[in-house]
Design a protein around this motif. Structure first.
Motif, mmCIF file in Angstrom:
data_model
loop_
_atom_site.group_PDB
_atom_site.id
_atom_site.type_symbol
_atom_site.label_atom_id
_atom_site.label_comp_id
_atom_site.label_asym_id
_atom_site.label_seq_id
_atom_site.Cartn_x
_atom_site.Cartn_y
_atom_site.Cartn_z
ATOM 1 N N ARG A 350 0.839 -1.208 0.000
ATOM 2 C CA ARG A 350 0.000 0.000 0.000
ATOM 3 C C ARG A 350 0.874 1.257 0.000
ATOM 4 O O ARG A 350 0.572 2.251 -0.680
ATOM 5 C CB ARG A 350 -0.927 -0.020 1.222
ATOM 6 C CG ARG A 350 -2.072 -1.006 1.110
ATOM 7 C CD ARG A 350 -3.178 -0.675 2.096
ATOM 8 N NE ARG A 350 -2.682 -0.709 3.462
ATOM 9 C CZ ARG A 350 -2.748 -1.802 4.228
ATOM 10 N NH1 ARG A 350 -3.289 -2.902 3.761
ATOM 11 N NH2 ARG A 350 -2.292 -1.784 5.465
ATOM 12 N N ARG A 353 2.382 1.631 -3.442
ATOM 13 C CA ARG A 353 1.365 2.098 -4.375
ATOM 14 C C ARG A 353 1.052 3.578 -4.149
ATOM 15 O O ARG A 353 0.904 4.362 -5.094
ATOM 16 C CB ARG A 353 0.091 1.254 -4.208
ATOM 17 C CG ARG A 353 -0.997 1.603 -5.207
ATOM 18 C CD ARG A 353 -2.169 0.629 -5.158
ATOM 19 N NE ARG A 353 -2.791 0.610 -3.851
ATOM 20 C CZ ARG A 353 -2.699 -0.382 -3.006
ATOM 21 N NH1 ARG A 353 -2.002 -1.450 -3.317
ATOM 22 N NH2 ARG A 353 -3.295 -0.327 -1.840
ATOM 23 N N GLU A 354 0.998 3.986 -2.875
ATOM 24 C CA GLU A 354 0.727 5.395 -2.571
ATOM 25 C C GLU A 354 1.874 6.281 -3.076
ATOM 26 O O GLU A 354 1.644 7.360 -3.626
ATOM 27 C CB GLU A 354 0.545 5.545 -1.057
ATOM 28 C CG GLU A 354 0.192 6.958 -0.608
ATOM 29 C CD GLU A 354 -1.190 7.361 -1.072
ATOM 30 O OE1 GLU A 354 -1.455 8.575 -1.151
ATOM 31 O OE2 GLU A 354 -2.009 6.466 -1.384
ATOM 32 N N LEU A 356 3.991 5.582 -5.570
ATOM 33 C CA LEU A 356 3.929 5.653 -7.037
ATOM 34 C C LEU A 356 2.812 6.577 -7.508
ATOM 35 O O LEU A 356 2.956 7.316 -8.484
ATOM 36 C CB LEU A 356 3.732 4.247 -7.610
ATOM 37 C CG LEU A 356 4.931 3.290 -7.441
ATOM 38 C CD1 LEU A 356 4.558 1.913 -7.939
ATOM 39 C CD2 LEU A 356 6.156 3.822 -8.186
ATOM 40 N N GLU A 357 1.649 6.498 -6.788
ATOM 41 C CA GLU A 357 0.550 7.389 -7.173
ATOM 42 C C GLU A 357 0.941 8.844 -6.972
ATOM 43 O O GLU A 357 0.622 9.710 -7.799
ATOM 44 C CB GLU A 357 -0.684 7.037 -6.348
ATOM 45 C CG GLU A 357 -1.315 5.714 -6.739
ATOM 46 C CD GLU A 357 -2.496 5.373 -5.849
ATOM 47 O OE1 GLU A 357 -2.742 6.163 -4.894
ATOM 48 O OE2 GLU A 357 -3.167 4.352 -6.106
ATOM 49 N N GLN A 358 1.657 9.142 -5.867
ATOM 50 C CA GLN A 358 2.096 10.511 -5.638
ATOM 51 C C GLN A 358 3.117 10.947 -6.696
ATOM 52 O O GLN A 358 3.075 12.085 -7.181
ATOM 53 C CB GLN A 358 2.707 10.635 -4.231
ATOM 54 C CG GLN A 358 1.702 10.408 -3.095
ATOM 55 C CD GLN A 358 0.622 11.472 -3.102
ATOM 56 O OE1 GLN A 358 0.852 12.625 -3.504
ATOM 57 N NE2 GLN A 358 -0.574 11.087 -2.661
ATOM 58 N N GLN A 359 4.053 10.030 -7.055
ATOM 59 C CA GLN A 359 5.022 10.366 -8.101
ATOM 60 C C GLN A 359 4.321 10.601 -9.428
ATOM 61 O O GLN A 359 4.652 11.535 -10.179
ATOM 62 C CB GLN A 359 6.061 9.238 -8.222
ATOM 63 C CG GLN A 359 7.014 9.149 -7.036
ATOM 64 C CD GLN A 359 8.003 7.997 -7.186
ATOM 65 O OE1 GLN A 359 7.876 7.195 -8.109
ATOM 66 N NE2 GLN A 359 8.978 7.950 -6.271
ATOM 67 N N ALA A 360 3.343 9.713 -9.729
ATOM 68 C CA ALA A 360 2.604 9.889 -10.984
ATOM 69 C C ALA A 360 1.857 11.217 -10.995
ATOM 70 O O ALA A 360 1.801 11.918 -12.001
ATOM 71 C CB ALA A 360 1.637 8.722 -11.190
ATOM 72 N N GLN A 361 1.268 11.565 -9.827
ATOM 73 C CA GLN A 361 0.560 12.839 -9.743
ATOM 74 C C GLN A 361 1.532 13.999 -9.943
ATOM 75 O O GLN A 361 1.226 14.988 -10.627
ATOM 76 C CB GLN A 361 -0.138 12.945 -8.366
ATOM 77 C CG GLN A 361 -0.939 14.218 -8.164
ATOM 78 C CD GLN A 361 -2.113 14.294 -9.116
ATOM 79 O OE1 GLN A 361 -2.650 13.264 -9.513
ATOM 80 N NE2 GLN A 361 -2.494 15.492 -9.519
ATOM 81 N N ARG A 364 2.407 14.162 -13.625
ATOM 82 C CA ARG A 364 1.304 14.779 -14.378
ATOM 83 C C ARG A 364 1.303 16.304 -14.195
ATOM 84 O O ARG A 364 1.083 17.060 -15.144
ATOM 85 C CB ARG A 364 -0.029 14.172 -13.905
ATOM 86 C CG ARG A 364 -0.297 12.773 -14.454
ATOM 87 C CD ARG A 364 -1.763 12.387 -14.277
ATOM 88 N NE ARG A 364 -2.085 12.255 -12.866
ATOM 89 C CZ ARG A 364 -1.992 11.115 -12.196
ATOM 90 N NH1 ARG A 364 -1.574 10.033 -12.809
ATOM 91 N NH2 ARG A 364 -2.304 11.063 -10.932
#
Length: 474
Positions: A350, A353-354, A356-361, A364
């Protein structure tokens, strides 16, 4: 004189009026709570227009019309009647004695109270008791004739309900009501009820004995199982020993047969041969005895082994039980550790994943800041890391210590450079230049940092010296 006559007339009228008032008051009767007031004579008619024989009042009061009406009281006190019924025939044609006591009383229901006034008014208490007793006797015999002795004896409530219903109906016809029924005991001249009681007592005793026997049986079964295992092992050892003994006996018998055969043969041949055969027979007997001794030794060995095997089997079972318990503890511990590892890995997943989601955000957002141009966004990221990349490049050669480098230069190479120049140039090229670093990233340096050289510097042929050793101090 005239006034005296008027006064006398007034006095006489007052006396007559007072006497009339006293007469009226004396004919007004109040009914106590424990009695029923029965007014008879001319009492009117009922709702159907039929003339009534009496008027019954329980509680309250009524005016008794002189000459036309009269009254009496009926007592509501309960009447206890002892009914000693004997030789009553039951449904099974068995005669029984049912001593009982009934409590009755005059009913206060409107219709039943009217029956009491018509049939019991003026009777004495003993006469009412005898009348009710006759009715109770008849109904009690009737109820007993419709029931089995088992029902009467065991289901006493059913018997009392049946008696109450039958007796109540008949008593209402004479104005009475049943208050209580109490059956003291039930007996029969044949001893059937006593037999039922003895049967029930015997059954209860047998059930208790059975329960105790079952508990003892369970204990004996457990003990017998343990003895059974012991006896099986002992019996196996005994069987093996008996087998050995039987084998020895067979061999002895065979030897004896051979001996006798040889004796017979020696008798036919000669006396000398007899002596020889006798000696041989003794030798064979000795051998057989020796074998028997060996068999006995084997028997004792088998017995000792059996004892050891039994103890070893018990120890083995105990070890297996302990091993199963330890294995269960290890399984539970492993299950708990697996759950903990799974929870930890799930938490790490988790977190990753969090992240990676922050890096992806963030990427973007960076692409959006670069006008949705991915290449420009990548350049911005590299430019942001330029300082760190430069520092890493400098750190790569910063701590290199070169005390002395000796180069044997043989002059110009094919490309016009000396050996010393090629060595220095190669060592420096071992670290990627900044321009090439930007080109590998798909970028180019800004103009203010310089731009790439179009042509290489020409070195004249005469500039090279003869081959001579050069020393470069570090």
């Amino acid at each position: 004189m005239f006034n005296i006559q008027i006064l006398i007339g007034i006095c006489v009228g007052a006396v007559v009026l007072l006497a009339a008032l006293m007469t009226i008051l004396s004919r007004y009767r109040k009914c106590p709570a424990d009695k029923v007031l029965v007014i008879y004579g001319k009492v009117g008619s009922d709702s159907d227009g039929k003339a009534r024989s009496a008027k019954c009042i329980h509680g309250g009061a009524a005016f008794i019309v002189p000459v036309l009406q009269s009254y009496q009281y009926m007592d509501l006190t309960p009447i206890s009647i002892s009914v000693d019924l004997k030789n009553a025939l039951s449904k099974q044609n068995i005669r029984i004695d049912v001593p009982s006591r009934f409590t009755v009383g005059i009913s206060t229901e409107p219709g039943v109270m009217q029956n009491a006034a018509e049939r019991l008014l003026g009777l004495k208490l003993s006469e009412i008791q005898e009348l009710a007793k006759d009715i109770i006797f008849g109904q009690l015999r009737l109820v007993i004739a419709t029931m089995d002795i088992e029902e009467i004896n065991t289901d006493r409530d059913k018997f009392l309900v049946a008696v109450s219903n039958n007796v109540e109906i008949e008593l209402k016809k004479i104005g009475l009501r049943l208050i209580n029924v109490n059956v003291t005991d039930i007996n029969d001249e044949s001893g059937y009820i006593d037999a039922l009681g003895k049967e029930a007592a015997a059954k209860a005793i047998n059930d208790a004995k059975k329960s105790v026997a079952e508990k003892n049986r369970d204990g004996e079964i457990g003990q017998a199982n343990a003895h059974r295992d012991q006896r099986i092992n002992v019996a196996a050892a005994d069987a093996s020993a008996i087998n050995g003994e039987n084998t020895a006996k067979i061999e002895i018998a065979q030897s004896e047969a051979v001996r006798r055969e040889k004796q017979a043969e020696s008798l036919r041949i000669a006396t000398a041969a007899e002596a020889v055969q006798a000696a041989k027979a003794k030798q064979e007997a000795y051998i057989a005895q020796q074998e028997a001794e060996e068999t006995r030794a084997q028997l004792e060995t088998a017995t000792q082994k059996a004892d050891i095997i039994v103890k070893a089997e018990i120890a083995k079972q105990q070890a297996e039980i302990q091993a199963e318990a330890d294995a269960e503890v290890l399984r539970r511990r492993a299950r708990g550790e697996a759950d903990a590892i799974f929870a930890k890995m799930e938490a790490e997943a988790r977190g990753a994943r969090e992240l990676l989601e922050q890096q992806a955000q963030g990427i973007r957002s960076l692409v959006a800041a670069a006008g949705n141009n991915p290449d420009a966004a990548v350049r911005l990221m590299i430019a942001d890391k330029l300082e760190e990349l430069t520092r890493i490049q400098v750190e790569a050669i910063k701590n290199i210590k070169i005390d002395k480098v000796t180069v044997w230069d043989s002059g110009k190479n094919s490309d016009g450079k000396t050996g010393t120049a090629d060595f220095i140039s190669g060592m420096m090229k071992a670290v990627p230049p900044m321009g090439e670093l930007f080109e590998q990233a798909g970028m180019e340096l800004p103009a203010l940092l310089g731009k790439k050289r179009e042509t290489d510097v020409f070195v004249p042929d005469g500039a090279a010296s003869e081959a001579a050793p050069e020393t470069v101090e570090g």
